[in-house]
Motif scaffolding. Structure first.
Motif, mmCIF file in Angstrom:
data_model
loop_
_atom_site.group_PDB
_atom_site.id
_atom_site.type_symbol
_atom_site.label_atom_id
_atom_site.label_comp_id
_atom_site.label_asym_id
_atom_site.label_seq_id
_atom_site.Cartn_x
_atom_site.Cartn_y
_atom_site.Cartn_z
ATOM 1 N N MET A 1 13.001 1.475 -14.669
ATOM 2 C CA MET A 1 13.351 2.720 -13.980
ATOM 3 C C MET A 1 13.212 2.543 -12.471
ATOM 4 O O MET A 1 12.591 1.592 -11.997
ATOM 5 N N ASP A 2 13.781 3.467 -11.729
ATOM 6 C CA ASP A 2 13.525 3.550 -10.288
ATOM 7 C C ASP A 2 12.178 4.233 -10.073
ATOM 8 O O ASP A 2 11.870 5.242 -10.726
ATOM 9 N N GLY A 3 11.376 3.676 -9.181
ATOM 10 C CA GLY A 3 10.071 4.281 -8.940
ATOM 11 C C GLY A 3 9.199 3.440 -8.043
ATOM 12 O O GLY A 3 9.671 2.859 -7.052
ATOM 13 N N TYR A 4 7.918 3.306 -8.465
ATOM 14 C CA TYR A 4 6.929 2.586 -7.652
ATOM 15 C C TYR A 4 6.109 1.689 -8.565
ATOM 16 O O TYR A 4 5.536 2.138 -9.559
ATOM 17 N N ALA A 5 6.088 0.376 -8.219
ATOM 18 C CA ALA A 5 5.277 -0.583 -8.960
ATOM 19 C C ALA A 5 3.854 -0.515 -8.418
ATOM 20 O O ALA A 5 3.629 -0.538 -7.199
ATOM 21 N N LEU A 6 2.879 -0.455 -9.338
ATOM 22 C CA LEU A 6 1.495 -0.295 -8.907
ATOM 23 C C LEU A 6 0.553 -0.793 -9.991
ATOM 24 O O LEU A 6 0.970 -1.200 -11.075
ATOM 25 N N ARG A 7 -0.744 -0.722 -9.696
ATOM 26 C CA ARG A 7 -1.769 -1.054 -10.682
ATOM 27 C C ARG A 7 -2.176 0.237 -11.386
ATOM 28 O O ARG A 7 -2.508 1.237 -10.737
ATOM 29 N N ALA A 8 -2.136 0.222 -12.704
ATOM 30 C CA ALA A 8 -2.439 1.432 -13.459
ATOM 31 C C ALA A 8 -3.825 1.973 -13.128
ATOM 32 O O ALA A 8 -4.038 3.187 -13.074
ATOM 33 N N GLU A 9 -4.790 1.075 -12.869
ATOM 34 C CA GLU A 9 -6.147 1.530 -12.585
ATOM 35 C C GLU A 9 -6.229 2.337 -11.295
ATOM 36 O O GLU A 9 -7.137 3.145 -11.103
ATOM 37 N N ASP A 10 -5.256 2.143 -10.380
ATOM 38 C CA ASP A 10 -5.258 2.888 -9.113
ATOM 39 C C ASP A 10 -4.638 4.268 -9.246
ATOM 40 O O ASP A 10 -4.719 5.082 -8.317
ATOM 41 N N ALA A 11 -3.917 4.542 -10.372
ATOM 42 C CA ALA A 11 -3.201 5.806 -10.498
ATOM 43 C C ALA A 11 -3.418 6.447 -11.862
ATOM 44 O O ALA A 11 -2.542 7.136 -12.384
ATOM 45 N N ALA A 12 -4.596 6.224 -12.430
ATOM 46 C CA ALA A 12 -4.896 6.808 -13.734
ATOM 47 C C ALA A 12 -5.025 8.325 -13.655
ATOM 48 O O ALA A 12 -4.804 9.037 -14.635
ATOM 49 N N GLU A 13 -5.367 8.826 -12.493
ATOM 50 C CA GLU A 13 -5.527 10.262 -12.290
ATOM 51 C C GLU A 13 -4.425 10.772 -11.368
ATOM 52 O O GLU A 13 -4.003 10.088 -10.432
ATOM 53 N N VAL A 14 -3.967 12.003 -11.611
ATOM 54 C CA VAL A 14 -2.967 12.630 -10.756
ATOM 55 C C VAL A 14 -3.557 12.864 -9.368
ATOM 56 O O VAL A 14 -4.724 13.239 -9.222
ATOM 57 N N GLY A 15 -2.727 12.589 -8.338
ATOM 58 C CA GLY A 15 -3.159 12.841 -6.977
ATOM 59 C C GLY A 15 -3.636 11.611 -6.233
ATOM 60 O O GLY A 15 -4.078 11.723 -5.077
ATOM 61 N N ALA A 16 -3.533 10.442 -6.825
ATOM 62 C CA ALA A 16 -3.950 9.227 -6.131
ATOM 63 C C ALA A 16 -3.020 8.959 -4.947
ATOM 64 O O ALA A 16 -1.816 9.203 -5.012
ATOM 65 N N ILE A 17 -3.594 8.471 -3.850
ATOM 66 C CA ILE A 17 -2.842 8.150 -2.649
ATOM 67 C C ILE A 17 -2.718 6.635 -2.551
ATOM 68 O O ILE A 17 -3.705 5.908 -2.576
ATOM 69 N N LEU A 18 -1.450 6.135 -2.437
ATOM 70 C CA LEU A 18 -1.191 4.697 -2.384
ATOM 71 C C LEU A 18 -0.301 4.380 -1.197
ATOM 72 O O LEU A 18 0.600 5.148 -0.834
ATOM 73 N N SER A 19 -0.489 3.186 -0.623
ATOM 74 C CA SER A 19 0.292 2.748 0.530
ATOM 75 C C SER A 19 1.475 1.899 0.072
ATOM 76 O O SER A 19 1.317 0.965 -0.724
ATOM 77 N N ILE A 20 2.660 2.209 0.611
ATOM 78 C CA ILE A 20 3.863 1.437 0.288
ATOM 79 C C ILE A 20 3.885 0.180 1.150
ATOM 80 O O ILE A 20 3.885 0.260 2.376
ATOM 81 N N ILE A 21 3.905 -1.006 0.493
ATOM 82 C CA ILE A 21 3.836 -2.262 1.256
ATOM 83 C C ILE A 21 5.145 -3.059 1.203
ATOM 84 O O ILE A 21 5.222 -4.142 1.777
#
Length: 404
Positions: free
Chosen positions: A54-74
């Motif tokens: 899908m179109d979206g954002y690749a990330l580590r699941a442990e960093d976004a297990a909860e709603v509202g996590a803030i991540l930096s686009i690199i």
């Protein structure tokens, strides 16, 4: 010689058929409808890497297990242009469908579940689990997997798979070769002006189309006059062309002007049988000349096509190792049919669907074997076995579908 039942004639014809064994390699563009000769194994792994579904954002699941996590686009990963870095804690990469999942990432957050912030970061709006929206490497097939088995008749889906497995050419069985020879002083080719005692020779085109529909290559040997020398020359051309089946049209009986059978016998043909207990199509001839099977069809157009459906089609399917079309079905009679005599009848008819039940069939009043217009308007042939009793309105009868 007594009339041979249809079933016995077909069994004898097929018993003598030797399926094609020669193999040739053809491009994928030429392979549709061909029979795969060998198993086909993948030359690579598909997908060759973990890919985003899908179109979206690749990330580590442990960093976004909860709603509202803030991540930096690199960075960004697109199809054909992967991200070369690694995703670390608190980081994400913008990713598009089919793109490689960057090292370090183990999940994809859908783009509609992310809120883009002004400072190059995102806020997650959906809890992420590991492996979400990722197509793992080799999910479809791995290098060396046999994904297409020998013996299948290749279609659009098989060819797409073969291409994905990195095959530009595939091994297929040679097509059966059919030579078609029309005979008779009375025949002229379409487009020409027939003489006072002549008609247009039309059978060749229907028989050729039927042969091609059943996987054969066709060699048109033309129209040959009722002349032994001309017939012998045409038979020689068929042998030189390497045909597997010589189909003659007309002239197979034993009248004063029917020279085909006797000329073939003089050329070395072993006559197996002729004259079948069927209507139309009684003067059918079957024999063998060296390595070539001979199928002599009647001259009347409808008789020729009916015999083509009943005998040529299954013969070519046997030679080419393909499944014949499913032509037999049942239907309810709209009007009664009289009792039958000693020959098996094939009655031209139309099908109607009056409900979700068995289709209804109605025969045409005229059944003369020279009338192609009615045959072209027919959906099926009602099969009336020898000595069949009167069939009443509403009775179920077997039908042979002309367009299955």
């Amino acid at each position: 010689m007594s009339l041979l039942p249809v079933e016995d004639a077909l069994a004898r014809l097929l018993a003598a058929a030797q399926p094609v064994v020669e193999i040739e390699a053809v491009s994928l563009h030429e392979a549709n409808g061909r029979v795969l000769a060998d198993d086909l194994a993948a030359r690579l792994t598909q997908p060759p890497f973990d890919a985003s579904a899908m179109d979206g954002y690749a990330l580590r699941a442990e960093d976004a297990a909860e709603v509202g996590a803030i991540l930096s686009i690199i960075g960004e990963s697109a199809a054909g242009h992967g991200f070369s870095g690694r995703v670390g804690g608190g980081e994400t990469v913008r990713i598009f469908t089919g793109a490689p999942v960057p090292e370090g990432a183990d999940s994809v957050l859908l783009q509609e579940d992310a809120e883009t912030l002004a400072d190059g970061r995102i806020r997650t709006g959906f809890p992420v689990t590991s492996g979400r929206h990722i197509r793992p490497r080799g999910q479809d097939f791995a290098e060396g997997d046999v994904a297409l088995a020998a013996g299948i008749r290749l279609d659009f889906s098989h060819l797409t798979l073969a291409a994905a497995m990195n095959h530009a050419r595939v091994p297929v069985l040679r097509r059966p070769r059919v030579g078609i020879l029309a005979t008779g002083d009375e025949l002229v080719a379409p487009g020409r002006q027939p003489g006072p005692s002549q008609i247009i020779g039309s059978n060749t085109f229907g028989i050729a189309a039927l042969a091609r529909d059943n996987g054969a290559d066709v060699i048109d040997l033309g129209i040959v006059a009722d002349d032994r020398a001309a017939l012998l020359a045409a038979i020689a051309r068929a042998q030189e062309s390497g045909v597997d089946v010589l189909v003659t049209l007309g002239g197979a009986s034993v009248g004063d002007h029917d020279l085909v059978q006797s000329t073939l016998v003089s050329a070395g043909m072993e006559l197996d049988f002729w004259r079948i207990a069927m209507r139309p199509g009684k003067p059918l001839m079957v024999g063998r000349l060296a390595g070539m099977q001979v199928l002599g069809l009647p001259g009347n157009p409808v008789s020729s096509l009916v015999c083509g459906l009943l005998f040529l089609e299954p013969l070519l399917c046997r030679l080419g190792r393909i499944m014949p079309p499913k032509r037999m079905a049942t239907a309810r009679l709209r009007t009664a049919l009289p009792a039958n005599d000693k020959r098996q009848d094939y009655v031209r008819a139309r099908l109607f669907r009056e409900s979700d039940q068995t289709p209804v069939v109605e025969s045409f009043g005229k059944q003369d074997s020279s009338m192609m217009r009615i045959f072209s308007q027919s959906d099926c042939l009602i099969v009336r076995p020898p000595h069949a009793p009167i069939a009443m309105e509403g009775d179920e009868v077997p039908v042979l579908l002309l367009r299955p």
